[in-house]
Design a protein around this motif. Structure first.
Motif, PDB file in Angstrom:
ATOM      1  N   LEU A 111       1.078  -1.090  -0.184  1.00 22.55           N
ATOM      2  CA  LEU A 111      -0.046  -0.152   0.126  1.00 22.55           C
ATOM      3  C   LEU A 111       1.240   1.019   0.130  1.00 22.55           C
ATOM      4  O   LEU A 111       1.104   2.025   0.511  1.00 22.55           O
ATOM      5  N   ASN A 112       1.652   1.489  -1.329  1.00 24.77           N
ATOM      6  CA  ASN A 112       2.785   2.444  -1.532  1.00 24.77           C
ATOM      7  C   ASN A 112       2.078   3.809  -1.360  1.00 24.77           C
ATOM      8  O   ASN A 112       3.134   4.082   0.105  1.00 24.77           O
ATOM      9  N   LEU A 158      12.422   3.820  -0.561  1.00 31.50           N
ATOM     10  CA  LEU A 158      12.498   1.908  -1.737  1.00 31.50           C
ATOM     11  C   LEU A 158      10.914   2.726  -2.027  1.00 31.50           C
ATOM     12  O   LEU A 158      10.475   2.091  -2.856  1.00 31.50           O
ATOM     13  N   THR A 159      10.009   3.254  -0.993  1.00 32.18           N
ATOM     14  CA  THR A 159       8.299   3.182  -1.166  1.00 32.18           C
ATOM     15  C   THR A 159       8.568   4.433  -2.589  1.00 32.18           C
ATOM     16  O   THR A 159       7.774   4.038  -3.511  1.00 32.18           O
ATOM     17  N   LEU A 160       9.206   5.181  -3.125  1.00 35.11           N
ATOM     18  CA  LEU A 160       9.202   6.427  -4.061  1.00 35.11           C
ATOM     19  C   LEU A 160       9.950   5.159  -5.135  1.00 35.11           C
ATOM     20  O   LEU A 160       9.367   5.685  -5.915  1.00 35.11           O
ATOM     21  N   HIS A 161      10.600   4.920  -5.112  1.00 35.94           N
ATOM     22  CA  HIS A 161      11.061   4.253  -6.011  1.00 35.94           C
ATOM     23  C   HIS A 161      10.129   3.167  -6.870  1.00 35.94           C
ATOM     24  O   HIS A 161       9.730   2.920  -7.903  1.00 35.94           O
ATOM     25  N   ARG A 162       9.582   2.388  -5.879  1.00 36.38           N
ATOM     26  CA  ARG A 162       8.463   1.290  -5.928  1.00 36.38           C
ATOM     27  C   ARG A 162       6.976   2.054  -6.797  1.00 36.38           C
ATOM     28  O   ARG A 162       6.508   1.035  -7.639  1.00 36.38           O
ATOM     29  N   LEU A 163       7.068   3.234  -6.888  1.00 38.64           N
ATOM     30  CA  LEU A 163       6.036   4.252  -7.277  1.00 38.64           C
ATOM     31  C   LEU A 163       6.647   4.972  -8.539  1.00 38.64           C
ATOM     32  O   LEU A 163       6.131   5.333  -9.160  1.00 38.64           O
ATOM     33  N   LYS A 164       8.466   4.949  -8.695  1.00 38.24           N
ATOM     34  CA  LYS A 164       8.424   4.251  -9.578  1.00 38.24           C
ATOM     35  C   LYS A 164       8.525   6.386 -10.264  1.00 38.24           C
ATOM     36  O   LYS A 164       8.825   7.114 -10.919  1.00 38.24           O
TER      37      LYS A 164
END
Length: 166
Positions: free
Chosen positions: A73-74, A100-106
């Motif tokens: 749940l980014n 990490l979260t921002l990376h996951r959100l591209k």
């Protein structure tokens, strides 16, 4: 009906907590126990109760964000990390997990910015020489991968903190 029941239960619990002087730290500890047992719903509820009793503790938001990250749940993870960083801009682990979260959100540029903030803070806060040398090697590997826009699959957030900061 379920939502109303949850709201009523929360109000009653909040009232009983204030009447019996239950500390938000009690809920924080219950959240930690539930997280370790991978009972994420219970952990979320416990951290939310801790926050409702004391909304000034960044570690409560941080641990809630870790659960949301694990559940992918980014946006919720990012919102809680931002709140933790609003309360404590020097919270190195929160910057790391935000990256990490921002990376996951591209959101690669924002991710790299957050990671740079983490590196600067971590260098000040975690200074044993052997750790720093190992961290520098790891950072070089990560930066190389980040430039290629693909972090390794085993690149996960650091463990949630169990530090008691109230």
């Amino acid at each position: 009906m379920l939502r109303f029941s949850f709201l009523l239960l929360s109000v009653l619990l909040l009232y009983s907590c204030s009447a019996s002087k239950i500390s938000p730290l009690t809920f924080f500890k219950k959240g930690n126990e539930a997280m370790q047992a991978q009972e994420y719903k219970k952990a979320i509820d416990a951290y939310k109760m801790a926050i409702s009793l004391d909304s000034k503790q960044p570690v409560y938001y941080y641990n809630l964000a870790v659960i949301y990250y694990r559940l992918e749940l980014n946006q919720a993870a990012l919102a809680n990390l931002n709140k933790a960083l609003d309360l404590d801009p020097n919270f190195a682990e929160a910057w790391y997990n935000k990256a990490l979260t921002l990376h996951r959100l591209k959101e690669i540029d924002s991710s790299l910015y957050a990671y740079e903030k983490y590196k600067k803070l971590a260098a000040k806060q975690y200074a044993p020489k052997s750790y720093v040398k190992q961290e520098q090697k790891t950072v070089k590997k990560i930066e190389k991968k980040a430039k290629q826009h693909s972090l390794p699959k085993n690149f996960v957030p650091i463990k949630p903190t169990t530090a008691q900061k109230p």
